[in-house]
Design an enzyme around this catalytic site. Sequence first.
Site, PDB file in Angstrom:
ATOM      1  N   SER A   1       4.828   2.497   7.810  1.00 27.89           N
ATOM      2  CA  SER A   1       4.431   1.341   7.017  1.00 27.89           C
ATOM      3  C   SER A   1       5.560   0.877   6.108  1.00 27.89           C
ATOM      4  CB  SER A   1       3.202   1.666   6.175  1.00 27.89           C
ATOM      5  OG  SER A   1       2.065   1.811   6.965  1.00 27.89           O
TER       6      SER A   1
ATOM      7  N   HIS B   1       0.807  -1.217   0.000  1.00 27.27           N
ATOM      8  CA  HIS B   1       0.000   0.000   0.000  1.00 27.27           C
ATOM      9  C   HIS B   1       0.843   1.271   0.000  1.00 27.27           C
ATOM     10  CE1 HIS B   1       0.495  -0.118   4.476  1.00 27.27           C
ATOM     11  NE2 HIS B   1       0.379   1.191   4.376  1.00 27.27           N
TER      12      HIS B   1
ATOM     13  N   ASP C   1       0.152  -7.634   1.697  1.00 26.08           N
ATOM     14  CA  ASP C   1       0.559  -6.229   1.678  1.00 26.08           C
ATOM     15  C   ASP C   1       2.080  -6.081   1.656  1.00 26.08           C
ATOM     16  OD1 ASP C   1       0.118  -3.554   1.498  1.00 26.08           O
ATOM     17  OD2 ASP C   1      -0.271  -3.232   3.625  1.00 26.08           O
TER      18      ASP C   1
END
Length: 494
Positions: free
Chosen positions: A229, A125, A155
């Site tokens: 992230s 993402h 992911d």
Amino acid sequence: MKAKAIVIQQDQGQARRVMMALFAAMTLALALVLAQATTADAQARPATFADLAEQISPSVVNITTSTTIAGRTGPQGIVPEGSPFEDFFNDLDRGGPNGDGARRSSALGSGFVISNDGYIVTNNHVIEGADEILIEFFSGEELPAELIGTDPNTDIAVLKVEADDLPFVEFGDSNGPGSRVGDWVMAMGNPLGQGFSVSAGIVSARNRALSGTYDDYIQTDAAINRGNSGGPLFNMDGKVIGVNTAILSPNGGSIGIGFAMSSAVVINVVDQLIEFGETRRGWLGVRIQDVTPDMVDAIEGLDMARGALVTDVPAGPAEDAGMLSGDVIMVFDGIEIEDTRELVRIVGNSPVGKEVPVEVLREGGTESLTVVLGRRETSEAVAFPASTEQEPDGEEADVLGLTLSQITPELTEQFGLDLEEGLVITGINPDSEAASKGLLEGDVITEANRNAITNVGDLEAQIEAATEAGRKSILLLVRRGGDPRFVALVLEDE
């Protein structure tokens, strides 16, 4: 007599002194043991994370992506409240006089180098939909990156920069020492675009699931925010045991509940993305559901709620191996299966084409099968085969709180059925167990205790057989819109 008495008193005094000396020695020994234990405990708690941070920081990178967005459709500065996956966004050029035209949007995230020739791991993402990807190293150097491959299911994404002799880190065992609940961990990344940052905490929980099929998250209280992230979660040996992916938060900021995808999952994904540019997961080819406690009595030979209950076996590897609907998969490739989630994860991490021994519980006994795994990404859903045509007689009856009827053209049209055999539920007692289990009008019962059901008499015969066998419940295979699932219903007392 006095001389003898003096001698006795001297002996008693000497004994007392010996006892006191022994007591003092034991006290000293105990104190030394406690001191050593305290010292060992103090050594187990790091006095500083500085050395570890200095060692691994050069392998952590900041990632900036640029994307062209048509109109005002993307994230506008701050992500929606409570969103766990979005990163820090900053619009660069909105375009148009009113800012409603195409624009460039920049997303910030983190990653880490896993080889000296420039392979980098991050979250999918972070780079999804990006036109340009720029990597900033700890030294301040910046390099453009090429996207090697992504896996939205976990992911995870792999990037590549053209460089030599880059500092890199290695993956550790997320199921081994240093990854237990309570062990110290360190997170690194680029929170809120502020640049390289370190946070520390402990492993708060293991084997967490969020929303993915292959989820195996490590929960930590090390501070993770938007921009972290894709960054690494390190154990105290400097090994990556997780990829920081999500947070649970009411306001988008860290409240001490962060999640990192475990290296046990990531390693296999990364290896495949580097080798093939895509994932190639093993495929068993069954539909499954968890065994619930109320099913245990209805499944012969099962002593507790565990394993994966097979609800359907379309054409594929499992069918070729002889697996049947109603089998309970107990052992897969030597691993005892607790539930469906564990089975899916193990199968997905297995190589395509591997011959796998599988043990299933069938009619109270154990069957050993060998399955040659297919590839999930290329597998296609197989429609349920049509049953042999049979002229329904319209028989209807009330059983187990259900009003049941054989399939008729009228019921087929009313409920949009795609089956030709079985019993249609046309009514449900709202106070019955069947209603509490979620059965609905239009559901079709096709099996009872693994025997095909074509009319009410078949069902009543299976209920009678189960009662005579001393069972307290019966296992029904129910289909809704083509999707099968097993439901256990308690037998009515006579």
